[in-house]
Design a protein around this motif. Structure first.
Motif, PDB file in Angstrom:
ATOM      1  N   ALA A 140      30.344  47.866 -44.180  1.00 33.15           N
ATOM      2  CA  ALA A 140      31.630  47.802 -43.484  1.00 33.15           C
ATOM      3  C   ALA A 140      32.580  46.837 -44.188  1.00 33.15           C
ATOM      4  N   ILE A 141      32.050  45.741 -44.717  1.00 30.70           N
ATOM      5  CA  ILE A 141      32.881  44.811 -45.488  1.00 30.70           C
ATOM      6  C   ILE A 141      33.352  45.487 -46.775  1.00 30.70           C
ATOM      7  N   ASP A 142      32.447  46.183 -47.454  1.00 23.83           N
ATOM      8  CA  ASP A 142      32.826  46.893 -48.681  1.00 23.83           C
ATOM      9  C   ASP A 142      33.992  47.848 -48.422  1.00 23.83           C
ATOM     10  N   ALA A 143      33.965  48.520 -47.291  1.00 29.73           N
ATOM     11  CA  ALA A 143      34.958  49.550 -46.992  1.00 29.73           C
ATOM     12  C   ALA A 143      36.239  48.992 -46.380  1.00 29.73           C
ATOM     13  N   ALA A 144      36.270  47.719 -46.037  1.00 26.32           N
ATOM     14  CA  ALA A 144      37.431  47.129 -45.363  1.00 26.32           C
ATOM     15  C   ALA A 144      38.620  47.039 -46.313  1.00 26.32           C
ATOM     16  N   PRO A 145      39.822  47.190 -45.789  1.00 25.13           N
ATOM     17  CA  PRO A 145      41.017  47.095 -46.645  1.00 25.13           C
ATOM     18  C   PRO A 145      41.243  45.676 -47.139  1.00 25.13           C
ATOM     19  N   ARG A 146      41.838  45.577 -48.324  1.00 28.00           N
ATOM     20  CA  ARG A 146      42.212  44.285 -48.894  1.00 28.00           C
ATOM     21  C   ARG A 146      43.724  44.143 -48.786  1.00 28.00           C
ATOM     22  N   ARG A 147      44.178  43.110 -48.091  1.00 27.05           N
ATOM     23  CA  ARG A 147      45.598  42.863 -47.942  1.00 27.05           C
ATOM     24  C   ARG A 147      45.873  41.375 -48.131  1.00 27.05           C
ATOM     25  N   THR A 148      47.007  41.050 -48.718  1.00 30.85           N
ATOM     26  CA  THR A 148      47.385  39.667 -48.952  1.00 30.85           C
ATOM     27  C   THR A 148      48.655  39.340 -48.182  1.00 30.85           C
ATOM     28  N   HIS A 149      48.683  38.140 -47.612  1.00 27.41           N
ATOM     29  CA  HIS A 149      49.857  37.702 -46.851  1.00 27.41           C
ATOM     30  C   HIS A 149      50.376  36.391 -47.440  1.00 27.41           C
ATOM     31  N   LEU A 150      51.086  35.593 -46.676  1.00 23.05           N
ATOM     32  CA  LEU A 150      51.785  34.448 -47.251  1.00 23.05           C
ATOM     33  C   LEU A 150      51.120  33.102 -46.971  1.00 23.05           C
ATOM     34  N   TYR A 151      51.271  32.626 -45.739  1.00 20.86           N
ATOM     35  CA  TYR A 151      50.958  31.233 -45.470  1.00 20.86           C
ATOM     36  C   TYR A 151      49.504  31.034 -45.044  1.00 20.86           C
ATOM     37  N   THR A 152      49.177  29.771 -44.761  1.00 17.86           N
ATOM     38  CA  THR A 152      47.795  29.385 -44.454  1.00 17.86           C
ATOM     39  C   THR A 152      47.760  28.721 -43.084  1.00 17.86           C
ATOM     40  N   SER A 153      47.330  29.455 -42.071  1.00 17.35           N
ATOM     41  CA  SER A 153      47.248  28.898 -40.720  1.00 17.35           C
ATOM     42  C   SER A 153      45.794  28.835 -40.269  1.00 17.35           C
ATOM     43  N   PHE A 174      35.108  39.009 -50.505  1.00 19.07           N
ATOM     44  CA  PHE A 174      34.549  40.154 -49.788  1.00 19.07           C
ATOM     45  C   PHE A 174      33.167  40.507 -50.340  1.00 19.07           C
ATOM     46  N   ARG A 175      33.065  40.554 -51.666  1.00 13.62           N
ATOM     47  CA  ARG A 175      31.776  40.889 -52.273  1.00 13.62           C
ATOM     48  C   ARG A 175      30.731  39.821 -51.964  1.00 13.62           C
ATOM     49  N   GLY A 176      31.162  38.567 -51.901  1.00 14.10           N
ATOM     50  CA  GLY A 176      30.229  37.494 -51.602  1.00 14.10           C
ATOM     51  C   GLY A 176      29.625  37.623 -50.216  1.00 14.10           C
ATOM     52  N   TYR A 177      30.465  37.942 -49.223  1.00 13.80           N
ATOM     53  CA  TYR A 177      29.940  38.131 -47.869  1.00 13.80           C
ATOM     54  C   TYR A 177      29.036  39.355 -47.797  1.00 13.80           C
ATOM     55  N   ALA A 178      29.443  40.450 -48.435  1.00  9.01           N
ATOM     56  CA  ALA A 178      28.610  41.654 -48.410  1.00  9.01           C
ATOM     57  C   ALA A 178      27.271  41.397 -49.078  1.00  9.01           C
ATOM     58  N   ALA A 179      27.282  40.712 -50.221  1.00  7.51           N
ATOM     59  CA  ALA A 179      26.029  40.425 -50.929  1.00  7.51           C
ATOM     60  C   ALA A 179      25.114  39.530 -50.109  1.00  7.51           C
ATOM     61  N   ALA A 180      25.694  38.604 -49.366  1.00  4.66           N
ATOM     62  CA  ALA A 180      24.880  37.708 -48.542  1.00  4.66           C
ATOM     63  C   ALA A 180      24.058  38.480 -47.530  1.00  4.66           C
ATOM     64  N   PHE A 181      24.644  39.519 -46.943  1.00  2.00           N
ATOM     65  CA  PHE A 181      23.930  40.288 -45.918  1.00  2.00           C
ATOM     66  C   PHE A 181      22.988  41.324 -46.517  1.00  2.00           C
TER      67      PHE A 181
END
Length: 255
Positions: free
Chosen positions: A117-130, A59-66
């Motif tokens: 907006a990326i900084d403020a976005a929620p962080r959530r983790t799930h299971l699989y990789t689709s 998340f920080r990487g994308y925010a820093a890029a912009f």
């Protein structure tokens, strides 16, 4: 019915289609998509192989890029001087979350708004990789308010497809629509046990051969999550370039 009333009614019926057509034309004009140089959908892996620290680095990487002036300068050099970007996370076949809907970026202020907006976005983790479901979801996002000369999906992840329909089917469907698929493969510094590593090809080869595709498609490889910020900045700058020159199919970024 009196003749005068019949004439009045007939005139109204004749006029109605013209009125309806005019309203439709007005609606079409109002809803016309705004031209931009590129529609860029950023797709971020939040499966269980990405721990909380690694997710934060993404998340920080994308925010820093912009927030990087080099990226903002690259946008300004486009034919229109504006791009449209959205940001979503993905994991299981049925888990895709649009965290930042399409935003028009045409300078430092709008780029900062997107980063915020990326900084403020929620962080959530799930299971699989689709990856396949991420591609399918991204394909539904395009053409909603903007019309780019290119439609690109930027898929970042650290694992192979293990949920949802076959990756080859989703990839082929997106390519048939003219969507370009670029990849950002994140190599884990801690390799999996040998018995699991033997089940799949190296991640960079997997993304190169089975994920990316379309005109000018390329893969950026981040050598560990610590290299993610450098990788994503370089990747997006290359993606938004006006008439990007031919570059290597695979680039590597280090911390």
């Amino acid at each position: 019915m009196r003749r005068r009333d019949f004439v009045t009614l007939s005139a109204g019926l004749i006029a109605a289609p013209a009125l309806l057509t005019g309203r439709r034309a007005q609606a079409n004009t109002t809803s016309a998509n705004e031209p931009v140089d590129i529609e860029l959908a950023l797709a971020v892996d939040v499966s269980r192989s990405v721990d909380a620290e690694e997710q934060e680095l993404q998340f920080r990487g994308y925010a820093a890029a912009f927030r990087d002036q080099r990226l903002i300068d690259g946008i300004s050099r486009g034919a229109i001087g504006a791009i449209a970007v959205s940001f979503f996370t993905w994991s299981d076949w049925n888990v895709q979350e649009l965290l930042v809907p399409w935003m028009r970026i045409d300078g430092a202020a709008t780029a900062e708004a997107f980063a915020g907006a990326i900084d403020a976005a929620p962080r959530r983790t799930h299971l699989y990789t689709s990856i396949s479901a991420a591609i399918d979801f991204a394909a539904t996002l395009f053409g909603q308010g903007f019309e780019g000369t290119r439609q690109v999906v930027d898929i970042s992840g650290d694992g192979v497809n293990n949920s949802g329909r076959p990756l080859a089917e989703a990839r082929a469907a997106a390519l048939d629509r003219g969507i370009v698929l670029n990849g950002l493969a994140v190599l884990d510094r801690t390799p999996p046990p040998s018995q699991f590593a033997a089940l799949n090809p190296p991640l960079d080869e997997y993304y190169r051969d089975q994920v990316i595709g379309g005109p000018g498609a390329f893969l950026m490889v981040a050598e560990g999550f610590d290299a993610f910020e450098n990788a994503v900045r370089r990747k997006i700058i290359r993606e938004i370039a006006l008439n990007p020159p031919p570059g290597p199919l695979v680039e590597r970024a280090f911390a």
